[in-house]
Write a protein that holds these residues in place. Structure first.
Motif, PDB file in Angstrom:
ATOM      1  N   ALA A   1     -11.236  16.783  20.988  1.00 24.38           N
ATOM      2  CA  ALA A   1     -11.616  16.678  22.400  1.00 24.38           C
ATOM      3  C   ALA A   1     -12.382  17.927  22.830  1.00 24.38           C
ATOM      4  CB  ALA A   1     -10.376  16.485  23.265  1.00 24.38           C
ATOM      5  N   LEU A   2     -13.340  17.738  23.719  1.00 32.41           N
ATOM      6  CA  LEU A   2     -14.139  18.846  24.242  1.00 32.41           C
ATOM      7  C   LEU A   2     -13.809  19.166  25.691  1.00 32.41           C
ATOM      8  CD1 LEU A   2     -17.624  17.853  22.768  1.00 32.41           C
ATOM      9  CD2 LEU A   2     -15.986  19.502  21.836  1.00 32.41           C
ATOM     10  N   LEU A   3     -13.206  18.192  26.385  1.00 31.91           N
ATOM     11  CA  LEU A   3     -12.882  18.358  27.800  1.00 31.91           C
ATOM     12  C   LEU A   3     -11.395  18.095  28.016  1.00 31.91           C
ATOM     13  CD1 LEU A   3     -15.791  16.380  29.524  1.00 31.91           C
ATOM     14  CD2 LEU A   3     -15.684  18.835  29.073  1.00 31.91           C
ATOM     15  N   ALA A   4     -10.831  18.780  29.020  1.00 33.48           N
ATOM     16  CA  ALA A   4      -9.428  18.562  29.352  1.00 33.48           C
ATOM     17  C   ALA A   4      -9.222  18.692  30.853  1.00 33.48           C
ATOM     18  CB  ALA A   4      -8.529  19.558  28.620  1.00 33.48           C
ATOM     19  N   PHE A   5      -8.386  17.808  31.388  1.00 29.21           N
ATOM     20  CA  PHE A   5      -7.951  17.881  32.780  1.00 29.21           C
ATOM     21  C   PHE A   5      -6.460  18.207  32.783  1.00 29.21           C
ATOM     22  CE2 PHE A   5     -11.621  15.087  32.880  1.00 29.21           C
ATOM     23  CZ  PHE A   5     -12.316  15.526  34.001  1.00 29.21           C
ATOM     24  N   VAL A   6      -6.064  19.175  33.599  1.00 30.56           N
ATOM     25  CA  VAL A   6      -4.657  19.572  33.701  1.00 30.56           C
ATOM     26  C   VAL A   6      -4.219  19.339  35.142  1.00 30.56           C
ATOM     27  CG1 VAL A   6      -2.992  21.441  33.454  1.00 30.56           C
ATOM     28  CG2 VAL A   6      -4.938  21.285  31.881  1.00 30.56           C
ATOM     29  N   ALA A   7      -3.198  18.506  35.315  1.00 27.69           N
ATOM     30  CA  ALA A   7      -2.749  18.145  36.665  1.00 27.69           C
ATOM     31  C   ALA A   7      -1.243  18.336  36.824  1.00 27.69           C
ATOM     32  CB  ALA A   7      -3.143  16.701  36.980  1.00 27.69           C
ATOM     33  N   HIS A   8      -0.714  19.427  36.277  1.00 26.66           N
ATOM     34  CA  HIS A   8       0.705  19.730  36.434  1.00 26.66           C
ATOM     35  C   HIS A   8       0.975  20.215  37.855  1.00 26.66           C
ATOM     36  CE1 HIS A   8       1.339  19.165  32.231  1.00 26.66           C
ATOM     37  NE2 HIS A   8       0.692  20.256  31.854  1.00 26.66           N
TER      38      HIS A   8
ATOM     39  N   ILE B   1      -6.384  10.967  26.272  1.00 23.76           N
ATOM     40  CA  ILE B   1      -5.314  11.488  25.417  1.00 23.76           C
ATOM     41  C   ILE B   1      -4.368  12.285  26.310  1.00 23.76           C
ATOM     42  CG2 ILE B   1      -4.746  12.838  23.374  1.00 23.76           C
ATOM     43  CD1 ILE B   1      -6.567  10.461  22.816  1.00 23.76           C
ATOM     44  N   THR B   2      -3.087  11.924  26.284  1.00 23.51           N
ATOM     45  CA  THR B   2      -2.133  12.566  27.189  1.00 23.51           C
ATOM     46  C   THR B   2      -1.265  13.620  26.505  1.00 23.51           C
ATOM     47  OG1 THR B   2      -0.538  10.783  26.791  1.00 23.51           O
ATOM     48  CG2 THR B   2      -2.030  10.524  28.667  1.00 23.51           C
ATOM     49  N   HIS B   3      -1.516  13.877  25.225  1.00 21.91           N
ATOM     50  CA  HIS B   3      -0.769  14.906  24.496  1.00 21.91           C
ATOM     51  C   HIS B   3      -1.729  16.012  24.094  1.00 21.91           C
ATOM     52  CE1 HIS B   3       1.450  16.844  21.200  1.00 21.91           C
ATOM     53  NE2 HIS B   3       2.539  16.405  21.820  1.00 21.91           N
ATOM     54  N   LEU B   4      -1.387  17.234  24.462  1.00 19.70           N
ATOM     55  CA  LEU B   4      -2.301  18.366  24.278  1.00 19.70           C
ATOM     56  C   LEU B   4      -2.723  18.542  22.825  1.00 19.70           C
ATOM     57  CD1 LEU B   4      -2.013  21.818  25.996  1.00 19.70           C
ATOM     58  CD2 LEU B   4      -2.422  21.666  23.553  1.00 19.70           C
ATOM     59  N   GLN B   5      -1.768  18.667  21.914  1.00 13.73           N
ATOM     60  CA  GLN B   5      -2.116  18.943  20.519  1.00 13.73           C
ATOM     61  C   GLN B   5      -2.857  17.783  19.882  1.00 13.73           C
ATOM     62  OE1 GLN B   5      -1.725  22.024  19.042  1.00 13.73           O
ATOM     63  NE2 GLN B   5      -3.130  21.062  17.583  1.00 13.73           N
TER      64      GLN B   5
ATOM     65  N   GLU C   1      -3.261  10.622  37.516  1.00 12.79           N
ATOM     66  CA  GLU C   1      -3.707   9.229  37.396  1.00 12.79           C
ATOM     67  C   GLU C   1      -5.160   9.078  37.825  1.00 12.79           C
ATOM     68  OE1 GLU C   1      -3.547   5.528  36.117  1.00 12.79           O
ATOM     69  OE2 GLU C   1      -1.910   6.986  35.911  1.00 12.79           O
ATOM     70  N   ALA C   2      -5.546   9.823  38.860  1.00 12.39           N
ATOM     71  CA  ALA C   2      -6.941   9.762  39.321  1.00 12.39           C
ATOM     72  C   ALA C   2      -7.887  10.272  38.243  1.00 12.39           C
ATOM     73  CB  ALA C   2      -7.101  10.586  40.595  1.00 12.39           C
ATOM     74  N   LYS C   3      -7.496  11.326  37.532  1.00 14.06           N
ATOM     75  CA  LYS C   3      -8.340  11.843  36.460  1.00 14.06           C
ATOM     76  C   LYS C   3      -8.409  10.861  35.295  1.00 14.06           C
ATOM     77  CE  LYS C   3      -9.155  15.632  38.654  1.00 14.06           C
ATOM     78  NZ  LYS C   3     -10.446  15.739  39.398  1.00 14.06           N
ATOM     79  N   ARG C   4      -7.292  10.181  35.004  1.00 16.01           N
ATOM     80  CA  ARG C   4      -7.316   9.175  33.938  1.00 16.01           C
ATOM     81  C   ARG C   4      -8.282   8.040  34.284  1.00 16.01           C
ATOM     82  NH1 ARG C   4      -1.508   9.931  34.397  1.00 16.01           N
ATOM     83  NH2 ARG C   4      -0.800  11.346  32.748  1.00 16.01           N
ATOM     84  N   ARG C   5      -8.236   7.602  35.535  1.00 12.90           N
ATOM     85  CA  ARG C   5      -9.151   6.533  35.952  1.00 12.90           C
ATOM     86  C   ARG C   5     -10.599   7.000  35.839  1.00 12.90           C
ATOM     87  NH1 ARG C   5      -5.291   5.816  40.194  1.00 12.90           N
ATOM     88  NH2 ARG C   5      -6.652   6.975  41.622  1.00 12.90           N
ATOM     89  N   LEU C   6     -10.850   8.239  36.222  1.00 10.82           N
ATOM     90  CA  LEU C   6     -12.209   8.785  36.163  1.00 10.82           C
ATOM     91  C   LEU C   6     -12.728   8.795  34.727  1.00 10.82           C
ATOM     92  CD1 LEU C   6     -14.475  10.274  37.772  1.00 10.82           C
ATOM     93  CD2 LEU C   6     -13.346  12.404  37.127  1.00 10.82           C
ATOM     94  N   VAL C   7     -11.900   9.254  33.800  1.00 12.35           N
ATOM     95  CA  VAL C   7     -12.297   9.305  32.388  1.00 12.35           C
ATOM     96  C   VAL C   7     -12.523   7.904  31.840  1.00 12.35           C
ATOM     97  CG1 VAL C   7     -11.533   9.937  30.063  1.00 12.35           C
ATOM     98  CG2 VAL C   7     -11.178  11.520  31.969  1.00 12.35           C
TER      99      VAL C   7
ATOM    100  N   ILE D   1      -8.667  14.947  27.069  1.00 14.36           N
ATOM    101  CA  ILE D   1      -7.264  15.229  27.359  1.00 14.36           C
ATOM    102  C   ILE D   1      -7.018  15.181  28.869  1.00 14.36           C
ATOM    103  CG2 ILE D   1      -5.450  16.981  27.224  1.00 14.36           C
ATOM    104  CD1 ILE D   1      -6.798  18.005  24.664  1.00 14.36           C
ATOM    105  N   VAL D   2      -5.979  14.471  29.281  1.00 14.22           N
ATOM    106  CA  VAL D   2      -5.535  14.453  30.675  1.00 14.22           C
ATOM    107  C   VAL D   2      -4.029  14.701  30.665  1.00 14.22           C
ATOM    108  CG1 VAL D   2      -5.399  13.202  32.838  1.00 14.22           C
ATOM    109  CG2 VAL D   2      -7.342  12.809  31.304  1.00 14.22           C
ATOM    110  N   LEU D   3      -3.609  15.851  31.177  1.00 10.90           N
ATOM    111  CA  LEU D   3      -2.197  16.228  31.180  1.00 10.90           C
ATOM    112  C   LEU D   3      -1.641  16.184  32.586  1.00 10.90           C
ATOM    113  CD1 LEU D   3      -2.379  19.371  28.851  1.00 10.90           C
ATOM    114  CD2 LEU D   3      -1.957  16.987  28.182  1.00 10.90           C
ATOM    115  N   GLY D   4      -0.375  15.773  32.702  1.00 12.99           N
ATOM    116  CA  GLY D   4       0.289  15.780  33.995  1.00 12.99           C
ATOM    117  C   GLY D   4       0.740  14.402  34.419  1.00 12.99           C
ATOM    118  N   GLU D   5       1.511  14.374  35.488  1.00 13.28           N
ATOM    119  CA  GLU D   5       2.016  13.128  36.062  1.00 13.28           C
ATOM    120  C   GLU D   5       1.654  13.075  37.539  1.00 13.28           C
ATOM    121  OE1 GLU D   5       3.271  10.880  34.173  1.00 13.28           O
ATOM    122  OE2 GLU D   5       3.403  12.127  32.365  1.00 13.28           O
TER     123      GLU D   5
END
Length: 267
Positions: free
Chosen positions: A52-59, A41-45, A27-33, A18-22
């Motif tokens: 998913a076992l890992l999540a990045f939150v970039a709000h 996955i950009t939707h929490l639920q 975007e850097a976390k999305r590239r890393l993943v 999971i990668v949340l935020g704009e």
């Protein structure tokens, strides 16, 4: 001295992350993943539902970041919240890649700038062919096991070959071309041979006062036999899986099937 974090390499290829935020941080976390082969996955639920076992939150909003972090953690995920170390279950180190060789430099979220500076220094030290050396050793694994059936002898042979100035010195750009030739003539004897005992008499309690040879011996030891006054900081320079024994009053060192390093306190 205790670790504030436990460094791990987590395989995420083909797995939902999971990668949340704009914005640029998200975007850097999305590239890393994506670089590691993960499925962003950009939707929490949706991410929770897919296991998913890992999540990045970039709000950008601190309240939204904390709320999503709490929800994700409650669902059993490990969470990284960008620029908010107190909300993080894990941090992302500065990464240096040489093929399969991955060097991670982290500060536990204390200073990303310091981690980056150290990684850039290491970039200049490690030759481009280091990945090729690793791949060559991987291909030679079966031959190495056949040459040295005993695990201790095998490890000691590799330790000697990979030491500074050795035939497979990782900092020598030509080492990648020597794997086959080294294996044909490899030996595991010398001061690090099976049943050998080497002694280190500390000059101080500071582990940085160890010589290069002493540090290499500690890193190769199968058993570290030490006097009561030897500090933990010095003992941590040995392999994590090396056995430890306190030297008894009579000074006797136990028999051991491998390299024994006797460490004495400063006199």
């Amino acid at each position: 001295m205790t670790l504030a974090t436990l460094p791990l390499y987590h395989r995420i290829a083909g797995q939902p992350v999971i990668v949340l935020g704009e914005g640029e941080a998200a975007e850097a976390k999305r590239r890393l993943v994506e670089r590691a082969g993960g499925d962003v996955i950009t939707h929490l639920q949706e991410g929770i539902d897919r296991g998913a076992l890992l999540a990045f939150v970039a709000h950008a909003d601190a309240g939204a970041a904390e709320a999503d972090a709490i929800r994700l953690r409650g669902a059993g995920l490990l969470v990284n919240v960008v620029d908010r170390p107190a909300l993080c279950d894990f941090t992302v180190p500065s990464l240096l890649e040489r093929g399969p060789v991955l060097v991670a430099v982290g500060t536990g979220g204390v200073s990303a700038g310091l981690a980056k500076a150290l990684r850039l220094r290491l970039e200049a030290l490690l030759p481009p062919g280091l990945g090729t050396l690793a791949e060559g050793l991987g291909r030679a694994r079966a031959a190495l096991r056949a040459r040295f059936p005993d695990a201790g002898a095998r490890r000691r042979a590799l330790d000697a070959a990979l030491a500074a100035g050795g035939p497979l010195d990782p900092l020598d750009p030509a080492s990648a071309d020597r794997v086959s030739g080294w294996l044909d003539g490899a030996e595991a004897g010398g001061e690090t041979g099976i049943g050998a005992v080497a002694e280190i008499v500390l000059r101080s309690l500071d582990p940085d006062d160890l010589t290069l040879r002493e540090a290499r011996l500690l890193g190769s030891a199968d058993l570290v036999a030490h006097e009561p006054g030897v500090p933990e900081a010095v003992l941590l320079r040995a392999r994590a899986d090396a056995a430890r024994r306190m030297i008894p009053p009579d000074g006797a060192v136990p028999a051991w099937d491998g390299l024994i390093i006797r460490v004495k306190s400063p006199r």
